[in-house]
Motif scaffolding. Structure first.
Motif: not given
Lengths: 240, 246
Positions: B192, B194-195, B208, B237-238, B241, B244-245
């Motif tokens: 879970h 991301v990095e 999702t 990473a951006d 993210y 995901i959201k």
């Protein structure tokens, strides 16, 4: 405490002497008791060993039956269906069937042993079940991924996982077993054994009391040196 | 690179228990390539672990198909668990040996393999110890050693570093990358973080939840060793993210 290596059972000379003292205590007591009650020590020892033998045979049967049933019924659909049934069976009033058993097997060791098994098997069974319920899902998955089966599955997984329950259940089961043993022996009227012994001295409160004390002494020694140390050892092993 | 594992419209709905009737996975189709490092990333409870279990054969109740490439079978797969799943009554040595018992008959050969893995993970001194005597990092080393001892071709990993402190996790990620390269493994991992996904994976599937779907698969082309402070690292990473959201 010089010998602090984990391999040593005895921590000091004092420990060794205390153990020897407690192990010989029941024998010393039997001798003195026999002297006092005016019975041949050999007869008393025979009564006790005969009863001990009956309970040991019954215990071995119970442990094997309980273990196999527990392993078969501890999880999944089998558990949902069978556990309530076992729970009812456990409450079965064993002694109600005693006259029938005497009718079938006569006044014999078989009758006594069968009735002992019916008493001893339940606590062992339910304790093993509760032990097996503690098996974590990921242990079970690891066993599946790593393809453990047959004898290795038994030795490396099922047996160690069920051991604490087997030991706890044995302590409880044998506790109930001794009680059932003496009751069964008396009711069946076996010619020898502890039941017979206590019946012989029905009118002598002192001998009965001293007999019960000696009996407790023997049970205490067996528990302290066999079962409790095994229990401690198995919990140590299961500790995560 | 050719596909080693192919998933075609895999769905799962719980058939019993409290969550009966709830759909966890819906129509998931994926292709895992030989020798790649594939990561499923998504929030907790998004069904990624369930999918991993389906792919590895641990979970059998699902619809759709999971097909291994010809020439591979179940014995080529191994699994690393989030909470290590070491058997507490076995020593480190015996835990590592677990998967070999049914695969390698000779005790001598087993010993050779176990000793090799003990050395690989710096566990020689702990061979006779029990798992409870080890730190979390050491326990997961045992978990890794055990899963690699069976010479898998596909290694499934369920959040293998999430129970560890960040220093230990960092160290183990490095070791894992080396082993992945040296042994030519295909790794399929769930996380879970991301990095962590960006540091390790060749491809990252973003999940999702409720019911879980693969929202998007990102190719991670950053060159190794990956610098967590590089601009491209942050960019990716951006994107993750944001997926995901939304």
């Amino acid at each position: 405490m010089k010998n602090k290596h984990s391999g040593h059972i005895y921590r000091s000379w004092k420990h060794v002497f205390v153990v020897i003292f407690f192990v010989s205590l029941p024998f010393l007591y039997t001798l003195l008791f026999a002297e006092y009650a005016n019975i041949a020590a050999g007869v008393l020892a025979q009564d006790f060993s005969l009863s001990l033998l009956r309970i040991m045979v019954a215990y071995v049967f119970s442990a094997v039956i309980a273990w196999i049933c527990a392993v078969l019924f501890y999880r999944g659909r089998a558990a949902t269906i069978s556990l309530p049934i076992f729970d009812v069976l456990q409450s079965f009033p064993t002694f109600a069937a005693l006259p029938l058993a005497v009718h079938v097997w006569g006044v014999s060791d078989t009758t006594v042993v069968v009735f002992l098994v019916l008493t001893v098997v339940w606590p062992i069974f339910f304790s093993i079940i509760s032990s097996l319920k503690l098996i974590r899902d990921d242990w079970q998955e690891a066993v599946e991924v790593f393809d453990l089966r047959g004898y290795q599955y038994f030795r490396k997984f099922l047996l160690p996982a069920s051991l604490p329950g087997l030991i706890t259940g044995s302590i409880i089961g044998l506790g109930e077993g001794w009680e059932a043993l003496i009751a069964t022996e008396m009711l069946v009227g076996t010619p020898r054994g502890l039941g017979k012994f206590f019946q012989t001295f029905a009118d002598n409160a002192t001998v009965t009391a001293l007999g019960i004390f000696g009996f407790l002494l023997a049970v205490f020694v067996i528990n302290k040196f066999v079962w409790l140390s095994m229990l401690e050892w198995s919990h140590e092993k299961m500790d995560q | 690179m050719s596909a080693i594992l192919t998933l075609d419209s895999v769905s799962k709905t719980f058939s019993q228990g409290e969550r009966k009737g709830i759909s966890v996975l819906k129509d998931i189709s994926l292709e895992i390539k030989e020798h790649e490092f594939f990561i499923l990333v998504g929030p907790s409870g998004s069904g990624k672990s369930t999918l991993l279990r389906i792919m590895s054969g641990l979970e059998r109740e699902y619809t759709g198909s999971v097909v291994l490439a010809p020439g591979y079978n179940k014995r080529d797969m191994s699994f690393v668990f989030q909470q290590f799943a070491l058997l507490p009554w076995l020593t480190v040595y015996e835990n590592i040996e677990l998967g070999l018992l049914s695969r390698v008959a000779s005790e001598h050969e087993r010993a050779e393999i176990v000793n090799k893995e003990l050395a690989q993970f710096g566990l020689e001194r702990f061979a006779r110890s029990y798992p409870k005597e080890l730190s979390g990092g050491m326990r997961q080393r045992v978990g890794l050693a055990r899963s690699l001892a069976v010479s898998p071709k596909i290694l499934f990993m369920d959040e293998p570093f999430s129970e560890l402190d960040s220093f230990t996790a960092e160290e183990l990620r490095g070791e894992l990358l080396n082993i992945w390269r040296e042994r030519g493994l295909t790794v399929i991992m769930v996380t879970h973080i991301v990095e962590e996904a960006i540091e390790l994976a060749d491809r990252i599937a973003v999940f999702t939840p409720r019911p879980a779907r693969v929202e998007r698969i990102y190719e991670n082309t950053l060159s190794r060793p990956r610098n967590r402070r590089a601009e491209q690292f942050f960019d990716l990473a951006d994107k993750l993210y944001a997926t995901i959201k939304p």
